[in-house]
Design a protein around this motif. Sequence first.
Motif, PDB file in Angstrom:
ATOM      1  N   LYS A 147      -8.083  -5.132   2.631  1.00 40.48           N
ATOM      2  CA  LYS A 147      -6.810  -4.927   1.919  1.00 40.48           C
ATOM      3  C   LYS A 147      -6.448  -3.462   1.679  1.00 40.48           C
ATOM      4  O   LYS A 147      -5.321  -3.152   1.320  1.00 40.48           O
ATOM      5  N   ILE A 148      -7.385  -2.560   1.898  1.00 41.06           N
ATOM      6  CA  ILE A 148      -7.088  -1.167   1.535  1.00 41.06           C
ATOM      7  C   ILE A 148      -6.082  -0.545   2.499  1.00 41.06           C
ATOM      8  O   ILE A 148      -5.960  -0.973   3.658  1.00 41.06           O
ATOM      9  N   THR A 149      -5.367   0.474   2.012  1.00 43.22           N
ATOM     10  CA  THR A 149      -4.384   1.154   2.862  1.00 43.22           C
ATOM     11  C   THR A 149      -5.042   1.693   4.136  1.00 43.22           C
ATOM     12  O   THR A 149      -6.185   2.168   4.108  1.00 43.22           O
ATOM     13  N   GLN A 186       1.157   8.755  13.729  1.00 43.40           N
ATOM     14  CA  GLN A 186       2.595   8.813  13.998  1.00 43.40           C
ATOM     15  C   GLN A 186       3.001   7.945  15.183  1.00 43.40           C
ATOM     16  O   GLN A 186       4.062   7.349  15.183  1.00 43.40           O
ATOM     17  N   SER A 190      12.111   3.370  23.013  1.00 44.28           N
ATOM     18  CA  SER A 190      12.779   2.933  21.787  1.00 44.28           C
ATOM     19  C   SER A 190      14.286   3.195  21.877  1.00 44.28           C
ATOM     20  O   SER A 190      14.965   3.236  20.864  1.00 44.28           O
ATOM     21  N   TYR A 199       2.926   3.150  17.238  1.00 47.73           N
ATOM     22  CA  TYR A 199       3.831   2.193  17.884  1.00 47.73           C
ATOM     23  C   TYR A 199       4.472   2.780  19.131  1.00 47.73           C
ATOM     24  O   TYR A 199       5.348   2.185  19.711  1.00 47.73           O
ATOM     25  N   LEU A 200       4.062   4.004  19.494  1.00 45.58           N
ATOM     26  CA  LEU A 200       4.630   4.625  20.687  1.00 45.58           C
ATOM     27  C   LEU A 200       3.491   4.935  21.648  1.00 45.58           C
ATOM     28  O   LEU A 200       3.296   6.070  22.056  1.00 45.58           O
ATOM     29  N   LEU A 246      -3.321  11.457   2.431  1.00 50.40           N
ATOM     30  CA  LEU A 246      -1.916  11.587   2.807  1.00 50.40           C
ATOM     31  C   LEU A 246      -1.731  12.998   3.330  1.00 50.40           C
ATOM     32  O   LEU A 246      -2.506  13.888   2.978  1.00 50.40           O
ATOM     33  N   HIS A 247      -0.765  13.186   4.174  1.00 47.51           N
ATOM     34  CA  HIS A 247      -0.642  14.537   4.723  1.00 47.51           C
ATOM     35  C   HIS A 247       0.795  15.002   4.823  1.00 47.51           C
ATOM     36  O   HIS A 247       1.729  14.210   4.837  1.00 47.51           O
ATOM     37  N   LEU A 248       0.900  16.311   4.876  1.00 42.54           N
ATOM     38  CA  LEU A 248       2.180  16.976   5.010  1.00 42.54           C
ATOM     39  C   LEU A 248       2.059  17.912   6.217  1.00 42.54           C
ATOM     40  O   LEU A 248       0.995  18.478   6.442  1.00 42.54           O
ATOM     41  N   GLU A 267       2.619   7.584  24.871  1.00 42.74           N
ATOM     42  CA  GLU A 267       2.410   9.027  24.843  1.00 42.74           C
ATOM     43  C   GLU A 267       0.944   9.377  25.039  1.00 42.74           C
ATOM     44  O   GLU A 267       0.061   8.661  24.579  1.00 42.74           O
ATOM     45  N   HIS A 279       9.615   2.180  14.905  1.00 46.11           N
ATOM     46  CA  HIS A 279       9.499   3.638  14.796  1.00 46.11           C
ATOM     47  C   HIS A 279      10.177   4.130  13.511  1.00 46.11           C
ATOM     48  O   HIS A 279       9.642   4.984  12.791  1.00 46.11           O
ATOM     49  N   ASN A 289       8.166   3.203  10.379  1.00 50.02           N
ATOM     50  CA  ASN A 289       6.978   4.022  10.159  1.00 50.02           C
ATOM     51  C   ASN A 289       7.277   5.488   9.863  1.00 50.02           C
ATOM     52  O   ASN A 289       6.407   6.187   9.347  1.00 50.02           O
ATOM     53  N   ASN A 290       8.461   5.939  10.204  1.00 50.04           N
ATOM     54  CA  ASN A 290       8.688   7.388  10.110  1.00 50.04           C
ATOM     55  C   ASN A 290       9.958   7.842   9.388  1.00 50.04           C
ATOM     56  O   ASN A 290      10.015   9.001   8.982  1.00 50.04           O
ATOM     57  N   LYS A 332       7.460  10.146  -0.483  1.00 43.45           N
ATOM     58  CA  LYS A 332       6.033  10.509  -0.446  1.00 43.45           C
ATOM     59  C   LYS A 332       5.884  11.990  -0.074  1.00 43.45           C
ATOM     60  O   LYS A 332       5.149  12.732  -0.725  1.00 43.45           O
ATOM     61  N   GLU A 333       6.631  12.424   0.941  1.00 44.88           N
ATOM     62  CA  GLU A 333       6.484  13.808   1.395  1.00 44.88           C
ATOM     63  C   GLU A 333       7.048  14.804   0.380  1.00 44.88           C
ATOM     64  O   GLU A 333       6.514  15.906   0.237  1.00 44.88           O
ATOM     65  N   THR A 351      12.382   7.649  21.888  1.00 44.75           N
ATOM     66  CA  THR A 351      11.556   7.952  23.055  1.00 44.75           C
ATOM     67  C   THR A 351      12.193   7.224  24.239  1.00 44.75           C
ATOM     68  O   THR A 351      12.349   5.998  24.205  1.00 44.75           O
ATOM     69  N   SER A 410       0.831  -1.211   0.000  1.00 43.26           N
ATOM     70  CA  SER A 410       0.000   0.000   0.000  1.00 43.26           C
ATOM     71  C   SER A 410       0.868   1.265   0.000  1.00 43.26           C
ATOM     72  O   SER A 410       0.493   2.276  -0.596  1.00 43.26           O
TER      73      SER A 410
END
Lengths: 403, 221
Positions: free
Chosen positions: B155-157, B55, A339, B58-59, B17-19, B62, A373, A376-377, A385-386, A335, A14
């Motif tokens: 299956k979609i993103t 974001q 991590s 996985y953390l 998608l974002h910026l 927070e 982490h 994903n980042n 992409k960005e 973090t 994806s």
Amino acid sequence: MAKIDDYTPIVGQSTIDDLRLLAGKLAGKKVCHYNSTAVGGGVAEILNRMVPLLKELGVDTRWEVIKGGKKFYEITKKFHNALHGKREQLLKSDYEVFLETNRKNAAEANLSSDIMFVHDPQPIALVEKKGSNKWIWRCHIDVSNPDKEVWSFLSGFIKNYDAAVFSSQKFSQILPIRQFLIAPSIDPLSDKNKELSPEAINSVLDNYAVPRDKPIITQISRFDRLKDPVGVIEAYKLVKKYIDCRLVLAGGTATDDPEGLAVLSEVQERAAGDPDIHILMLPQDDIAVNALQRASSVVLQKSLKEGFGLTVAEALWKGKAVVASNVGGIPLQVTHKYSGMLCNTVEGAAFNIKQLLNHPQYAKKLGENGRNHILNNYLLTRHLKEYMLLFLSVFQSQDMVYL
Amino acid sequence: MEATVVANAPFHFYTRLHLTESTGIRICNLNEMVAALQEVPGSCIYHHTHKFLQQHEYLSPEPPNDFAFWAKEALGDDVLSEKLSSIDIIQFKTIRALREKIVSVMKEHMSANSYAADRCANPGKEFWLLKSVSFIIPTSYVANNLAEFARILEKITINSIYFHIFEARLRLEKESNDFSNWIADSIGDKELADMITRLDPYTYALEDLRRTVIKLIKKRM
């Protein structure tokens, strides 16, 4: 060179589909990257990977390099230091040489691409020739505390761009143009980060005469005071009182950098007499860096000041337990106690290293979290992409854009 | 409900998608924060209350929004942090209403605690006001009935699920999420739509949310 589909097993279909979707939206747009060097340094390293991938995705991309003499690069080095907050003596004639070089390049260059993407200060003044196309200035430097005179000079050009890009919110400034935040990335398929077989790792360690009989603590960085290599040795010595281990300090220093050689000499002096400290000079040996990180029990990055500190991302990507200073972009990557471990002092670094060496399961868990982490980042695919979103964004002014 | 009942209108899946864009505004204390939050674009409020969903998947240690995190980590104000963490975002139908709630929690806290307004963040711990620029892109996936809908959801993103559940509801100011709206209006299954609406998506990791929605639909089929 890796192809875009080679990243699918790592980031998933994806993510690759998203990249293709975005590339399709850029059909018909021409993009031109402009920087100061084709080889060496982080910007060239990223562009060398990114430009071929953008082309493969169908984005019409070219990459140009500004041409300048020795004097020009001496001046831009001063700019670089000044933007990092160091006091530099810049003369009126220095600014004139800088402008003259940019103008000479502008006169000969094709600056007509739909998107002109200018990296760092060296080619910043090319924007004087801006037409109706879109111009973006990408700042790869920590400008959180810049020298006011140099920043003011550069601001005169930045305001003529359509957008600026910084690596971290801490580096952003009050500007009259839009500013986006895009972190740098690592390439999981590069020699520095790709998977290595145990045999390949052992071969590198044999080559550099580093036995694997004890836990290895490693810091990879050039011999520079800001990377605090002497502090690393002090932390190791505090650990060594309780845990038998080895220290690898690996990096390079340019032979024409008198400060680098002086630092290396101090480090060698401080390490003298301890056969478990390995000081390795490995300029441009990415496989060796990869193998040393993978062979380590703890990877250290005890910098006093740091731009983004991508060596931390490299170590986390390998699932390593990391102890790193709480400076620059490092806390974005680590973090504390989730991590990796953050530290502020030699003693703190030593305490964290001891904890990790004495609790390998905990160290393993931190490494796993860290790898997720980074996945994903901070991988190249997110960066691609960005950048494509950035290219699209300069043609839009809304916060919700329907493509 | 038959899995193959043809919908009145197909469901077109979009992805988002974002910026991240910086406003360049740096906040040092709560007083400054309250003043700024009343002025900044809604996309700032959205960014700082939703960033964690993608974001920080996985953390998880927070807190669930940046304001709460900052109150605890930078101002050392655990009480304010807890009050901000406890804002139940799903209850708000617009960014405007969410903004008013955040500001009122901060103002009430300052009124009740004289120390709170001017307590400064340590150097380096200031709050940078950022905003999300979202790009909404149509995908090739279209569902004409519930069975197709469930198959595509598998299956979609994850960005598509995020868009239809979170962003469409709050940023586009729809009454409910896109999935519930379609299931109620085009499939005609109000009960299933309500079950999905009643989920609090802010308490799920995104992949768990995907699994939960699929499970509800499959059970219904």
